[in-house]
Design an enzyme around this catalytic site. Structure first.
Site, PDB file in Angstrom:
ATOM      1  N   ALA A 180      25.555   5.067 -54.680  1.00 13.58           N
ATOM      2  CA  ALA A 180      26.255   4.972 -55.865  1.00 13.58           C
ATOM      3  C   ALA A 180      25.454   5.340 -56.904  1.00 13.58           C
ATOM      4  CB  ALA A 180      26.980   3.716 -55.972  1.00 13.58           C
ATOM      5  N   LYS A 237      24.143   1.787 -39.227  1.00 14.60           N
ATOM      6  CA  LYS A 237      23.119   2.322 -40.030  1.00 14.60           C
ATOM      7  C   LYS A 237      22.401   1.114 -41.064  1.00 14.60           C
ATOM      8  CE  LYS A 237      25.930   2.914 -44.137  1.00 14.60           C
ATOM      9  NZ  LYS A 237      25.433   2.505 -45.585  1.00 14.60           N
ATOM     10  N   ASP A 253      24.047   9.718 -43.094  1.00 10.76           N
ATOM     11  CA  ASP A 253      23.994   8.377 -43.776  1.00 10.76           C
ATOM     12  C   ASP A 253      22.853   7.307 -43.075  1.00 10.76           C
ATOM     13  OD1 ASP A 253      25.287   6.123 -45.040  1.00 10.76           O
ATOM     14  OD2 ASP A 253      26.779   5.705 -43.476  1.00 10.76           O
ATOM     15  N   SER A 278      18.253   1.402 -51.110  1.00 12.53           N
ATOM     16  CA  SER A 278      18.802   1.049 -50.063  1.00 12.53           C
ATOM     17  C   SER A 278      18.731  -0.822 -50.064  1.00 12.53           C
ATOM     18  CB  SER A 278      18.173   1.290 -48.802  1.00 12.53           C
ATOM     19  OG  SER A 278      18.779   0.728 -47.663  1.00 12.53           O
ATOM     20  N   ARG A 279      19.619  -1.399 -50.134  1.00 17.66           N
ATOM     21  CA  ARG A 279      19.415  -3.044 -50.290  1.00 17.66           C
ATOM     22  C   ARG A 279      18.945  -3.450 -48.596  1.00 17.66           C
ATOM     23  NH1 ARG A 279      24.590  -1.731 -52.362  1.00 17.66           N
ATOM     24  NH2 ARG A 279      25.750  -2.415 -50.396  1.00 17.66           N
ATOM     25  N   ASN A 280      19.576  -2.895 -47.574  1.00 22.75           N
ATOM     26  CA  ASN A 280      19.333  -3.227 -46.283  1.00 22.75           C
ATOM     27  C   ASN A 280      17.722  -3.058 -45.887  1.00 22.75           C
ATOM     28  OD1 ASN A 280      21.833  -4.165 -45.045  1.00 22.75           O
ATOM     29  ND2 ASN A 280      22.669  -2.323 -45.902  1.00 22.75           N
ATOM     30  N   GLU A 316      24.353  -5.921 -46.213  1.00 23.20           N
ATOM     31  CA  GLU A 316      25.445  -6.206 -45.312  1.00 23.20           C
ATOM     32  C   GLU A 316      24.814  -6.086 -43.887  1.00 23.20           C
ATOM     33  OE1 GLU A 316      24.822  -3.651 -47.553  1.00 23.20           O
ATOM     34  OE2 GLU A 316      26.685  -2.613 -48.249  1.00 23.20           O
TER      35      GLU A 316
END
Length: 212
Positions: free
Chosen positions: A24, A75, A128, A138-140, A165
């Site tokens: 985003a 992913k 992805d 990337s939060r992950n 997530e």
């Protein structure tokens, strides 16, 4: 998707999923991005794709809504693994092998739970995975790196003030895979670290021995 069907009684053919690779943050910056619209309803997918297309957003369609949705969950788990490795001090050489094995693992799982024609190297799957595993946005990956550096799950969540997530996704995939028994060493390693409280350095040392 199942929540939409069961809780809100939405017909399966009226559901479309928007698939990445597409952070985003880059969309907000107007950077060229690509989306895949997945639906078993060709007309719905096509119309949705048209609505989202712009001079910096390119779209394509797919009927593999189940495979793409599972891949989107997986992913995030793989990005957690990449982040944990980074936090532990593993380099780019190891990460490249990890991600190569990760897309194979994703393919094994979704080809088992949803048998249909698909190319796991398409951008909705491999693309992805790559953007989530490598991107600064990337939060992950960020969450995983903190775990690799010794943060607890709670302390990492508090410092990030965002949801990773993959933390919840790996538990869901683990539970679902009890019915399928797909070989998933990377997901198992992430699950062991986050839910079984096994040392990241120990768990990923074991994982490294199984990767090729």
């Amino acid at each position: 998707m199942n929540i939409c069907i069961k809780k809100f009684a939405i017909n399966y053919k009226n559901i479309a999923a928007i698939a990445d690779p597409c952070h985003a943050e880059e969309v907000a910056l107007g950077r060229l991005s690509y989306l895949t619209i997945a639906s078993t309803n060709y007309d719905l997918a096509t119309e949705t794709a048209k609505l989202l297309t712009s001079f910096y957003i390119k779209t394509s369609i797919s009927d593999d809504i189940i495979g793409i949705e599972y891949s989107a969950v997986l992913k995030n788990v793989m990005a957690l693994a990449a982040g944990i490795c980074h936090g532990l001090g593993y380099g780019d050489n190891f990460t490249s092998v990890l991600i190569s094995n990760a897309i194979q693992e994703i393919g094994r799982f979704i080809n088992t739970v949803s048998k249909t024609q698909r190319d796991i190297n398409d951008s909705a799957y491999l693309g992805d995975l790559l953007v989530t595993a490598y991107s600064q946005f990337s939060r992950n990956r960020t969450f995983g790196a903190m775990i690799g550096k010794g943060y607890t799950v709670k302390s990492a969540e508090l410092e990030m003030s965002m949801i990773a997530e993959g933390y919840y996704g790996v538990n869901c995939i683990y539970q679902i895979n009890q019915n399928y028994n797909v070989e998933m060493p990377i997901c198992q390693a992430v699950y062991n670290v986050l839910y079984e409280k096994i040392s990241p350095s120990m768990e990923f040392k074991i994982l490294s021995e199984s990767l090729r």
